[in-house]
Design a protein around this motif. Structure first.
Motif, PDB file in Angstrom:
ATOM      1  N   VAL A  79      57.404  39.840  65.122  1.00 38.17           N
ATOM      2  CA  VAL A  79      57.499  40.033  66.430  1.00 38.17           C
ATOM      3  C   VAL A  79      57.528  38.872  67.167  1.00 38.17           C
ATOM      4  O   VAL A  79      57.619  39.106  68.332  1.00 38.17           O
ATOM      5  N   GLY A  80      57.256  37.638  66.804  1.00 39.41           N
ATOM      6  CA  GLY A  80      57.331  36.822  67.950  1.00 39.41           C
ATOM      7  C   GLY A  80      56.075  37.228  69.080  1.00 39.41           C
ATOM      8  O   GLY A  80      54.882  37.072  68.058  1.00 39.41           O
ATOM      9  N   TYR A  81      56.443  36.890  70.105  1.00 42.73           N
ATOM     10  CA  TYR A  81      54.862  36.955  70.633  1.00 42.73           C
ATOM     11  C   TYR A  81      55.267  37.480  72.349  1.00 42.73           C
ATOM     12  O   TYR A  81      54.382  38.439  72.804  1.00 42.73           O
ATOM     13  N   LEU A  82      55.553  39.419  71.207  1.00 45.84           N
ATOM     14  CA  LEU A  82      55.605  40.077  71.616  1.00 45.84           C
ATOM     15  C   LEU A  82      54.353  40.948  72.003  1.00 45.84           C
ATOM     16  O   LEU A  82      54.392  42.754  73.074  1.00 45.84           O
ATOM     17  N   MET A  83      53.858  40.443  71.463  1.00 43.45           N
ATOM     18  CA  MET A  83      52.548  41.535  70.800  1.00 43.45           C
ATOM     19  C   MET A  83      51.396  40.793  70.905  1.00 43.45           C
ATOM     20  O   MET A  83      50.778  40.921  70.031  1.00 43.45           O
ATOM     21  N   PRO A  84      50.684  39.997  72.217  1.00 39.35           N
ATOM     22  CA  PRO A  84      49.878  39.750  72.600  1.00 39.35           C
ATOM     23  C   PRO A  84      48.793  39.913  72.537  1.00 39.35           C
ATOM     24  O   PRO A  84      48.132  41.280  72.323  1.00 39.35           O
ATOM     25  N   LEU A  85      47.216  38.981  71.490  1.00 41.94           N
ATOM     26  CA  LEU A  85      46.016  39.842  71.634  1.00 41.94           C
ATOM     27  C   LEU A  85      45.799  39.521  73.063  1.00 41.94           C
ATOM     28  O   LEU A  85      44.318  39.363  73.061  1.00 41.94           O
ATOM     29  N   ALA A  86      45.797  38.413  73.639  1.00 41.66           N
ATOM     30  CA  ALA A  86      45.612  37.689  74.615  1.00 41.66           C
ATOM     31  C   ALA A  86      45.920  36.984  75.488  1.00 41.66           C
ATOM     32  O   ALA A  86      47.688  37.125  75.316  1.00 41.66           O
ATOM     33  N   ALA A  87      46.152  36.511  76.754  1.00 39.80           N
ATOM     34  CA  ALA A  87      47.453  35.773  77.818  1.00 39.80           C
ATOM     35  C   ALA A  87      47.377  34.363  76.541  1.00 39.80           C
ATOM     36  O   ALA A  87      46.919  33.815  76.425  1.00 39.80           O
TER      37      ALA A  87
END
Length: 310
Positions: A281-289
């Motif tokens: 999903v690439g960077y679509l579900m980050p855990l942090a900024a």
């Protein structure tokens, strides 16, 4: 344990926030990372899970206190931390408005409508967070609890009526040091069957590459053992990246990294291919900024998502 006394951070005239009869016990090692107070303000608390359009909330007005805490070194799960806070609230006479965990709350959509602080002060794993809101008369409180590999994080929101008696206690006081017995965080299988997913810690990829830099990875051995013991379970390996570069490029890279982990599980650990799938999903579900190196490092990961329904 750490005892939080009701603060008057703005000034001595800032009224106390009456929470847990004046104090709240947090796990040993808890350190205040950020706080924000308003003598008169308005805040919203979630009272139901994400309904497909928004998160139902209730508005509270009065003295508003927000704090972010980090608990280094604890082995308590986010759920165990939340339960301790919940039990203290109930003991103090609060009624629980909502208690949910990442999946039942509404996942990504719920998390980004609640919470105030961002990384590095407050870290939230989108697959492993717990939320609670509570009310006692005109007093309101909520907690958002999550953890990284090394630490637990707690965000506190407290709203109390204007005119509550003031206190000058602005700094939490540590209780006498005692030896605390560590509570096991539970095996990978427990995380999968409780939260529906888990981050596969310890994976290392060469920069810009989908190839693992090490063949012997303990977390993969643990996952392989779980799947062997549960042949009716299926897992999707989901790759994630930071936000550097294009979305298309990152989606492709994250999918390749997930596929690389899948290949390793099959070839090196003997996992049945029918139990595995790979996506990215690439960077679509980050855990942090993605604004800091630490945040970007947290976002570069592969997760195992349990897809079995029985």
């Amino acid at each position: 344990m750490v005892r939080i006394f009701r603060p008057a951070i703005l000034a001595a005239s800032f009224a106390s926030a009456p929470l847990i009869a004046g104090a709240l016990d947090l796990p040993a090692g808890a350190k205040l990372r950020a706080d924000d107070t308003q003598s008169t303000g308005r805040a919203t608390l979630a009272i139901a899970r994400f309904d497909g359009d928004s998160v139902p909330t209730i508005a509270a007005e009065g003295q508003v206190l927000r704090q972010a805490w980090k608990v280094d070194g604890t082995s308590q799960t986010s759920f165990q931390v939340l339960v301790s806070l919940r039990d203290q609230m109930i003991t103090d006479g609060f009624d629980i408005l909502l208690q949910c965990q990442s999946v039942s709350c509404g996942g990504y959509d719920f998390r980004f409508e609640v919470g105030y602080f961002n990384a590095p002060d407050m870290y939230v794993d989108l697959g492993d967070y717990h939320y609670l809101s509570a009310r006692k008369g005109d007093e309101f409180a909520s907690f958002l609890v999550s953890r990284s590999k090394e630490a637990a994080f707690i965000e506190l929101l407290q709203v109390s009526p204007a005119g509550s008696s003031a206190t000058n206690a602005a700094v939490p006081r540590a209780r006498p040091t005692v030896t605390e017995r560590a509570v096991p965080s539970g095996p990978l299988g427990t995380q999968l069957e409780t939260n529906g997913r888990t981050v596969l810690s310890g994976l290392r990829f060469a920069t810009g590459s989908s190839q693992l830099t090490e063949e012997d990875v303990p977390i993969l051995a643990e996952l392989a053992k779980y799947l062997a013991q549960n042949p009716d379970r299926q897992i999707i390996l989901v790759g994630h990246t930071d936000a550097e570069g294009s979305l298309d490029g990152n989606v492709a890279l994250s999918r390749k990294r997930a596929a690389s982990v899948k290949d390793s599980l099959i070839k090196l650990y003997g996992v049945n291919p029918a139990q595995l799938a790979a996506q990215g999903v690439g960077y679509l579900m980050p855990l942090a900024a993605n604004l800091t190196p630490e945040g970007r490092e947290l976002n570069r990961r592969v997760e195992a998502v349990l897809t079995s329904t029985n």
